[in-house]
Design an enzyme around this catalytic site. Structure first.
Site, PDB file in Angstrom:
ATOM      1  N   SER A   1       0.723  -1.131  -0.290  1.00 52.78           N
ATOM      2  CA  SER A   1       0.601   0.244  -0.041  1.00 52.78           C
ATOM      3  C   SER A   1       1.069   1.190   0.307  1.00 52.78           C
ATOM      4  O   SER A   1       1.782   1.052   0.236  1.00 52.78           O
ATOM      5  CB  SER A   1      -0.552   0.530   1.537  1.00 52.78           C
ATOM      6  OG  SER A   1      -0.938  -1.316   1.701  1.00 52.78           O
ATOM      7  N   GLY A   2       0.379   2.441  -0.578  1.00 58.48           N
ATOM      8  CA  GLY A   2       1.199   3.801  -0.521  1.00 58.48           C
ATOM      9  C   GLY A   2       0.629   3.567  -1.807  1.00 58.48           C
ATOM     10  O   GLY A   2       0.448   3.903  -2.701  1.00 58.48           O
TER      11      GLY A   2
ATOM     12  N   ASP B   1       7.598   3.562   5.521  1.00 64.95           N
ATOM     13  CA  ASP B   1       7.917   4.966   6.305  1.00 64.95           C
ATOM     14  C   ASP B   1       8.796   5.045   6.375  1.00 64.95           C
ATOM     15  O   ASP B   1       9.937   6.038   6.380  1.00 64.95           O
ATOM     16  CB  ASP B   1       6.425   5.553   6.957  1.00 64.95           C
ATOM     17  CG  ASP B   1       5.552   5.128   7.194  1.00 64.95           C
ATOM     18  OD1 ASP B   1       5.193   5.487   5.794  1.00 64.95           O
ATOM     19  OD2 ASP B   1       4.621   4.883   7.621  1.00 64.95           O
TER      20      ASP B   1
ATOM     21  N   LYS C   1       6.520   0.637   8.975  1.00 68.24           N
ATOM     22  CA  LYS C   1       5.379   0.462   8.604  1.00 68.24           C
ATOM     23  C   LYS C   1       3.799   0.960   8.586  1.00 68.24           C
ATOM     24  O   LYS C   1       3.854   0.899   9.987  1.00 68.24           O
ATOM     25  CB  LYS C   1       5.123  -0.363   7.476  1.00 68.24           C
ATOM     26  CG  LYS C   1       6.561  -0.771   6.774  1.00 68.24           C
ATOM     27  CD  LYS C   1       5.914  -2.463   5.967  1.00 68.24           C
ATOM     28  CE  LYS C   1       5.153  -2.224   4.698  1.00 68.24           C
ATOM     29  NZ  LYS C   1       4.928  -1.055   4.491  1.00 68.24           N
ATOM     30  N   GLY C   2       2.473   1.524   7.994  1.00 67.20           N
ATOM     31  CA  GLY C   2       1.646   1.571   8.854  1.00 67.20           C
ATOM     32  C   GLY C   2       1.515   3.687   8.208  1.00 67.20           C
ATOM     33  O   GLY C   2       0.116   4.387   8.988  1.00 67.20           O
ATOM     34  N   GLY C   3       2.089   4.387   8.072  1.00 65.38           N
ATOM     35  CA  GLY C   3       1.840   5.602   7.382  1.00 65.38           C
ATOM     36  C   GLY C   3       0.439   5.733   6.713  1.00 65.38           C
ATOM     37  O   GLY C   3      -0.340   6.046   7.124  1.00 65.38           O
ATOM     38  N   GLY C   4       0.333   4.948   6.009  1.00 66.47           N
ATOM     39  CA  GLY C   4      -1.376   4.659   5.259  1.00 66.47           C
ATOM     40  C   GLY C   4      -2.083   3.737   6.130  1.00 66.47           C
ATOM     41  O   GLY C   4      -3.343   3.592   5.102  1.00 66.47           O
TER      42      GLY C   4
ATOM     43  N   GLU D   1      -0.369  -5.633   5.348  1.00 65.15           N
ATOM     44  CA  GLU D   1       0.494  -5.464   4.464  1.00 65.15           C
ATOM     45  C   GLU D   1       1.317  -6.726   5.594  1.00 65.15           C
ATOM     46  O   GLU D   1       2.763  -7.372   4.567  1.00 65.15           O
ATOM     47  CB  GLU D   1       1.406  -4.204   5.005  1.00 65.15           C
ATOM     48  CG  GLU D   1       0.866  -3.518   4.049  1.00 65.15           C
ATOM     49  CD  GLU D   1       1.282  -1.970   4.464  1.00 65.15           C
ATOM     50  OE1 GLU D   1       1.240  -1.356   3.744  1.00 65.15           O
ATOM     51  OE2 GLU D   1       1.936  -1.975   6.175  1.00 65.15           O
TER      52      GLU D   1
HETATM   53  C1  5RP Z   1       0.782   1.900   4.647  1.00 68.57           C
HETATM   54  C2  5RP Z   1       2.805   1.621   4.632  1.00 68.57           C
HETATM   55  C3  5RP Z   1       2.913   2.037   3.367  1.00 68.57           C
HETATM   56  O1  5RP Z   1       3.660   1.172   2.760  1.00 68.57           O
HETATM   57  C4  5RP Z   1       4.304   3.449   3.440  1.00 68.57           C
HETATM   58  O2  5RP Z   1       3.223   4.517   4.287  1.00 68.57           O
HETATM   59  C5  5RP Z   1       5.016   4.219   3.003  1.00 68.57           C
HETATM   60  O3  5RP Z   1       4.085   4.820   2.015  1.00 68.57           O
HETATM   61  P1  5RP Z   1       4.986   5.688   0.234  1.00 68.57           P
HETATM   62  O4  5RP Z   1       4.927   5.036  -0.011  1.00 68.57           O
HETATM   63  O5  5RP Z   1       3.411   6.322   0.362  1.00 68.57           O
HETATM   64  O6  5RP Z   1       5.822   6.884   1.033  1.00 68.57           O
HETATM   65  O7  5RP Z   1       3.554   1.080   5.122  1.00 68.57           O
HETATM   66  O8  5RP Z   1       0.454   1.647   5.591  1.00 68.57           O
END
Ligand code: 5RP
Length: 259
Positions: A36-37, A97, A107-110, A116
């Protein structure tokens, strides 16, 4: 803090995705995890650009956004709970992240960390695609908090336990609209963002630091286990156990399965 322009950031993500896919997309892959992301969009773009036959390939999403990316690319999406028992994915690609020198990730910013992690742990190889902005000596250098996915009913109890571990001001992540209250994950859970001091890596432990939370300073593995053990926590956004010489400055960071 990065001073890159928005277009330079997008180019960095695209370059990392290209390196990762060109080096790690398996020949004749049948089962491919797609994370994701925003970086993952470039991963899918790079898979398309390979021009390989994907007519028999099933792509496993890690959440709603991920599934839309797969479908929009014209690929076949198969939900994680629809893969036949015992199936091991050939590879799983995902973003991060922040990544430390030992190739542990936050991870988990999204807000997709649980799915995941189950997709990554079901794969023969987990390829974490992180452009150079994300690589830091220790986790929680630029990225300030660990995402923790929790059952809503337990959220306040988990916050209390995180404070006992030394987190200063852990907060339930709000949704984009204040009126809607906390953000809900694809599991209808909440995310708590828990700030901690930068996490110790192997070299710090070898130099004699114990990483047992004295003065709020933790080793990656110890803190990940402590948070995972709190009742009400579905999973923690620390992916550890990544190793491998595949790490490149351009960002295709690959390795073994996370734990
Ligand atoms: C989502 C995630 C993403 O992989 C992480 O936030 C990186 O996102 P991006 O590619 O937009 O920088 O862990 O939960």
């Amino acid at each position: 803090m990065s001073t890159m322009s928005a277009s330079a950031v997008e180019e960095a993500k695209r370059a990392a995705a290209k390196v990762a896919v060109e080096n790690h997309y398996p020949k004749n892959a049948q089962w491919v995890g797609i994370g994701s992301g925003t970086t993952i969009v470039y991963v899918v773009e790079a898979i398309k650009a390979l021009g390989v036959d994907i007519s028999a390939t099933k792509f496993i999403p890690t959440g709603y956004q991920s599934k839309q990316v797969i479908i929009n690319a014209g690929f076949t999406a198969v939900e994680f709970d629809a893969i036949p028992p015992g199936t091991v994915l050939d590879v799983a690609f995902d973003g991060a992240d922040e990544v430390d020198e030992d190739l542990n990730c936050i991870k988990g910013g999204g807000a997709c960390l649980f799915q995941e992690k189950i997709v990554a742990t079901q794969a023969k190889e987990f390829i974490c695609v992180a452009d150079h902005r994300k690589l830091q000596p220790r986790l929680l250098t630029n990225w300030k908090a660990i995402p923790v996915e929790v059952a809503p009913i337990a959220a306040h109890r988990v916050i209390t336990k995180l404070k006992e571990l030394g987190s200063v001001n852990p907060v339930i992540r709000p949704s984009a609209s204040v009126k809607e209250g906390p953000l809900k994950t694809d599991q209808d859970f909440f995310i708590i963002d828990a700030p901690f001091k930068p996490l110790l890596i192997k070299a710090d432990l070898e130099a004699g630091h114990d990483g047992n939370g004295k003065d709020g300073v933790w080793a990656v593995e110890t803190l990940a286990s402590k948070i995972k053990a709190i009742s009400g926590v579905l999973d923690v956004g620390i992916f550890r156990g990544l190793t491998g010489p595949q790490a490149t400055a351009a960002g295709g960071v690959g390795g073994e399965r996370p734990v």
